[in-house]
Design an enzyme around this catalytic site. Structure first.
Site, mmCIF file in Angstrom:
data_model
loop_
_atom_site.group_PDB
_atom_site.id
_atom_site.type_symbol
_atom_site.label_atom_id
_atom_site.label_comp_id
_atom_site.label_asym_id
_atom_site.label_seq_id
_atom_site.Cartn_x
_atom_site.Cartn_y
_atom_site.Cartn_z
ATOM 1 N N HIS A 103 0.800 -1.239 0.000
ATOM 2 C CA HIS A 103 0.000 0.000 0.000
ATOM 3 C C HIS A 103 0.831 1.287 0.000
ATOM 4 O O HIS A 103 0.516 2.247 0.696
ATOM 5 C CB HIS A 103 -0.970 0.003 1.191
ATOM 6 C CG HIS A 103 -1.987 -1.112 1.141
ATOM 7 N ND1 HIS A 103 -2.472 -1.629 -0.039
ATOM 8 C CD2 HIS A 103 -2.616 -1.802 2.137
ATOM 9 C CE1 HIS A 103 -3.363 -2.576 0.244
ATOM 10 N NE2 HIS A 103 -3.463 -2.716 1.539
ATOM 11 N N HIS A 174 -9.863 1.446 0.403
ATOM 12 C CA HIS A 174 -9.745 0.291 1.298
ATOM 13 C C HIS A 174 -10.885 0.217 2.315
ATOM 14 O O HIS A 174 -10.696 -0.256 3.436
ATOM 15 C CB HIS A 174 -8.390 0.351 2.007
ATOM 16 C CG HIS A 174 -7.849 -0.962 2.441
ATOM 17 N ND1 HIS A 174 -8.456 -1.742 3.399
ATOM 18 C CD2 HIS A 174 -6.755 -1.651 2.051
ATOM 19 C CE1 HIS A 174 -7.740 -2.834 3.585
ATOM 20 N NE2 HIS A 174 -6.708 -2.809 2.779
ATOM 21 N N GLU A 308 -11.304 -4.166 -3.031
ATOM 22 C CA GLU A 308 -10.318 -3.185 -3.501
ATOM 23 C C GLU A 308 -10.041 -3.389 -4.985
ATOM 24 O O GLU A 308 -9.313 -4.303 -5.371
ATOM 25 C CB GLU A 308 -9.015 -3.354 -2.701
ATOM 26 C CG GLU A 308 -9.205 -3.321 -1.194
ATOM 27 C CD GLU A 308 -8.082 -4.048 -0.450
ATOM 28 O OE1 GLU A 308 -6.897 -3.724 -0.671
ATOM 29 O OE2 GLU A 308 -8.389 -4.948 0.352
HETATM 30 C C1 BGC Z 1 -4.138 -6.786 1.983
HETATM 31 C C2 BGC Z 1 -4.064 -7.536 3.304
HETATM 32 C C3 BGC Z 1 -3.703 -6.555 4.369
HETATM 33 C C4 BGC Z 1 -4.741 -5.475 4.405
HETATM 34 C C5 BGC Z 1 -4.379 -4.428 5.396
HETATM 35 C C6 BGC Z 1 -5.213 -5.764 2.097
HETATM 36 O O1 BGC Z 1 -5.300 -5.049 0.922
HETATM 37 O O2 BGC Z 1 -4.345 -7.653 0.914
HETATM 38 O O3 BGC Z 1 -3.116 -8.564 3.247
HETATM 39 O O4 BGC Z 1 -3.579 -7.155 5.609
HETATM 40 O O5 BGC Z 1 -4.878 -4.885 3.148
HETATM 41 O O6 BGC Z 1 -5.441 -4.079 6.171
#
Ligand code: BGC
Length: 341
Positions: A103, A174, A308
């Site tokens: 991210h 998210h 997402e």
């Molecule tokens: C990921 C997860 C991660 C989460 C964080 C998602 O986009 O795929 O692995 O733990 O984001 O909150």
């Protein structure tokens, strides 16, 4: 309508923008992180349910680590090894998930103040100026994210950016959805549809292997609506590695289309997800551990799901995956919407 949302530890004053439509739906977005804070939807008895997890004020978003409602960039999801090449140059990012970048890597977009460029009762446009070298990525870029609440009960998120130099981009939202209400407990009984014939296989660190695996005959098959919890504990590689669902689905079709849906029988609320992107991470909140949220809520594992929309994870290292390179002057323009009924 603008209201105060508290002050950050850096002394920045955050605001909350509330949008409403004629059907009684309401959403709230903050200029801190361009986060989606609330989504209020009428249930079958016409009571408003807030269907996204979140915090009461900016302090919660500042200390939170789960990306509640977050706008994620420059590259959502994972980049193997926290490094990539573009135009013969090697770029190094923060390794914040094993040795990989997740991210964007620590200096997150959802922990910064965004500039509000437009706001009224139905939309808010936010802008983040991201300089060359930001988070380790090349290329200066002004990123615009516009949230619109339509009369069709749709939360539409429009991303627009034109980089000054070549870069890579993959922006997502998210939000964690629970259609029985953000504080109602697990989502295991809620039903999900994902219009995808395949998913991208990943290793134990959630990095795609490059293989595209048909969902047919596996617990990853959501082509017909089924309860989230039905097969989540199966002894299936993907579910073991992800500790539940946490994968990228290879969405059927192209262009802006219906890609997924979720339904709560408790409230009668249904959400439909539309996007023009090729992939979607369906993540069932497997890593939520005792998180204090809005109105004293105490969120736990699997009490929400994220949808997402994205280019496939680690696409920068995989020839066969579309994206995420955006050349200087090229337009990055994508729309994802969540429609409620
Ligand atoms: C990921 C997860 C991660 C989460 C964080 C998602 O986009 O795929 O692995 O733990 O984001 O909150």
């Amino acid at each position: 309508m603008r209201s105060d949302f508290g002050t950050t530890s850096r002394g920045e004053k955050a605001s909350l923008y509330t949008l409403k439509n004629q059907n009684g739906m309401e959403i709230a977005v903050s200029d801190y992180g361009a986060v989606l804070v609330k989504v209020l939807v009428p249930d079958r008895d016409d009571n408003l349910q807030d269907v996204v997890l979140g915090y009461d004020d900016v302090k919660g978003y500042e200390s939170g680590t789960l990306y509640f409602g977050a706008t994620v960039g420059r590259i959502a999801n994972r980049i193997k090894g926290g490094t990539f090449e573009l135009g013969g140059q090697t770029y190094t990012l923060t390794q914040n998930d094993n040795k990989n970048t997740l991210h964007g890597g620590t200096d997150y977009y959802d922990k910064r103040m965004w500039k509000v460029e437009e706001a009224d009762d139905s939309h808010v446009m936010l802008m983040l100026h991201s300089p060359d070298g930001d988070q380790g990525f090349p290329g200066t870029v002004d990123i615009h994210v516009t949230y619109t609440l339509t009369e069709e009960n749709e939360v539409k998120i429009h991303y627009h950016a034109v980089p000054e130099e070549d870069t890579i981009l993959n922006l997502t939202n998210h939000s964690y959805f629970n259609l029985s209400g953000h504080a109602s407990g697990t989502i295991l009984n809620q039903e999900v549809t994902i219009l995808a014939d395949a998913y991208t296989r990943a290793d134990a660190e959630s990095i795609p292997t490059g293989e595209i695996v048909p969902v047919e005959g596996t617990p990853m098959d959501f082509r017909n609506r089924k309860a989230v919890g039905l097969e989540i504990e199966s002894d299936y590689e993907a579910l073991v590695y992800g500790q539940g669902y946490d994968h990228n689905w290879v969405l059927n079709g192209s262009g802006n289309r219906l890609v997924a849906a979720m339904y709560s029988d408790e409230t009668g609320i249904e959400m439909k997800v539309y996007t023009d992107l090729p992939g979607m991470q369906f993540y069932t909140g497997n890593f939520i551990v005792q998180e204090k949220g809005k109105d004293g809520a105490d969120y736990q594992k699997r009490q929400a799901a994220c949808f997402e929309s994205q280019y496939f994870p680690d696409a920068v290292h995989k020839e066969q995956f579309e994206g995420p390179v955006v050349r200087a002057g090229e337009v990055y323009d994508t729309v994802t919407s969540y429609r409620f009924g």
